[in-house]
Scaffold this active site. Structure first.
Site, PDB file in Angstrom:
ATOM      1  N   LYS A  11       0.855  -1.212   0.000  1.00 36.63           N
ATOM      2  CA  LYS A  11       0.000   0.000   0.000  1.00 36.63           C
ATOM      3  C   LYS A  11       0.877   1.245   0.000  1.00 36.63           C
ATOM      4  O   LYS A  11       2.046   1.204   0.409  1.00 36.63           O
ATOM      5  CB  LYS A  11      -0.941   0.023   1.196  1.00 36.63           C
ATOM      6  CG  LYS A  11      -0.276   0.083   2.586  1.00 36.63           C
ATOM      7  CD  LYS A  11       0.088   1.477   3.071  1.00 36.63           C
ATOM      8  CE  LYS A  11       0.855   1.455   4.383  1.00 36.63           C
ATOM      9  NZ  LYS A  11       1.605   2.653   4.711  1.00 36.63           N
ATOM     10  N   ASP A 137      -2.473  -2.355  10.348  1.00 35.69           N
ATOM     11  CA  ASP A 137      -2.632  -2.278   8.891  1.00 35.69           C
ATOM     12  C   ASP A 137      -3.205  -3.559   8.276  1.00 35.69           C
ATOM     13  O   ASP A 137      -3.502  -3.591   7.082  1.00 35.69           O
ATOM     14  CB  ASP A 137      -1.272  -2.002   8.217  1.00 35.69           C
ATOM     15  CG  ASP A 137      -0.822  -0.553   8.395  1.00 35.69           C
ATOM     16  OD1 ASP A 137      -1.648   0.282   8.814  1.00 35.69           O
ATOM     17  OD2 ASP A 137       0.358  -0.279   8.115  1.00 35.69           O
TER      18      ASP A 137
END
Ligand code: ATP
Length: 289
Positions: A11, A137
């Site tokens: 990401k 995350d």
């Protein structure tokens, strides 16, 4: 099914704001997370012994219970009392400790892979709940796409998917520890913060030009102070034609967003000539909803 291969996608952050420090020591954040095509490959294979074994093609990644992918497997297998052995092999393409959530992506891939292999039929939300206990995350990495992340990063709201935007990643040849960055962040001294709602509206309109101008990561002030090269990379990417350039997460990876593949390719080639950093040509990734 006794083996599977899952892509574990990295990401980037299109914005990152830190709102405050919590009593438990974590920070409340407000950030926009975006999956990219750059990915590790996570191979899972069931075995007849009772152990979880893990290996990785990069020797600097832990090949034992310290690996977050191992932890993910252990938590899920214990929770559902899965009496099997498991062999995990990771082919690592995502730079490590680089602000790209590579470890969390591997952990999410293990959760998704085991769900398939054991036909557990767990919904995405259930996998995200389990992911939350592994790392802030991990829920995002289970879901992927374009998301507003709040809380410590685990409270996710879908945003209009920002598909196929050409990206150049530039990763200086050193790692940055996330705890070090947060320890050195002075919340009172943050000068520039992202206007997250406005950035979301730009994503909805796919206005890449203004998105590039508006992106802000409040953690840059900490890292650039110690590693000037991060600031240098940002400037060079914009000078070479990026709509905007920013450090991802706690760094040190810097990314640039581009109008098209041809420009991104040219900048990737130009930046690759400097051996102070590694470069990657990639694009934003969103699964069909
Ligand atoms: P974060 O922002 O969550 O710290 P990051 O992208 O900066 O993520 P990672 O690549 O996830 O950092 O690595 C952080 C640390 O986790 C490394 O120091 C590494 O030794 C350890 N680690 C454990 N498991 C893994 C894994 N599967 N892949 C990469 N690193 C791992």
């Amino acid at each position: 099914m006794d083996s599977i291969c899952v892509n574990a996608r990295a990401k980037i952050n299109l914005s990152l704001d830190v709102l405050g420090k919590r009593e438990d020591g974590y920070h409340d954040v407000k950030m926009i997370m975006q999956s990219i095509s750059l990915h590790d490959k996570v191979f899972l294979k069931l075995t007849d012994d009772k152990d979880i074994k893990i290996s990785c093609d990069k020797r600097w990644v832990p090949s034992n219970s310290d690996n977050i992918a191992y932890k993910a497997a252990k938590i899920l297998m214990d929770k559902f009392n899965l009496q099997k052995g498991l062999d995990i092999k990771i082919v690592k393409n995502i730079p490590v400790a680089a602000g790209l959530a590579g470890g969390s992506a591997d952990a999410a891939a293990v959760l998704k892979g085991l769900n398939e292999m054991f036909s557990l039929d767990l919904k995405q939300e259930e996998l995200m709940e389990i992911g939350k206990t592994i790392g802030a995350d991990v829920p995002f990495c289970v879901k992927g796409g374009t998301m507003l992340a709040e809380g410590i990063g685990e409270v996710l709201t879908e945003i209009e998917p920002l598909k196929n935007v050409d990206i150049v990643l530039v990763k200086p040849k050193f790692s940055v520890s996330t705890p070090w960055v947060y320890k050195n962040l002075n919340l009172e001294k943050i000068i520039s913060r992202p206007d997250t709602d406005y950035i979301i509206s730009l994503i909805e309109k796919r206005d890449l030009k203004n998105l590039g101008k508006e992106m802000v990561n409040v953690l840059e002030a900490v890292t650039i102070k110690k590693y000037e090269v991060i600031g240098e990379i940002k400037e060079r990417l914009v000078k070479l034609g990026a709509f905007g350039s920013m450090m991802s997460g706690s760094g040190p990876t810097v990314f640039g967003i581009f109008e098209n593949r041809a420009t991104a390719q040219k900048v990737y080639e130009e930046m690759s000539m400097d051996n102070r950093w590694d470069c990657f040509l990639t694009e934003t990734f969103c699964e069909e909803r």
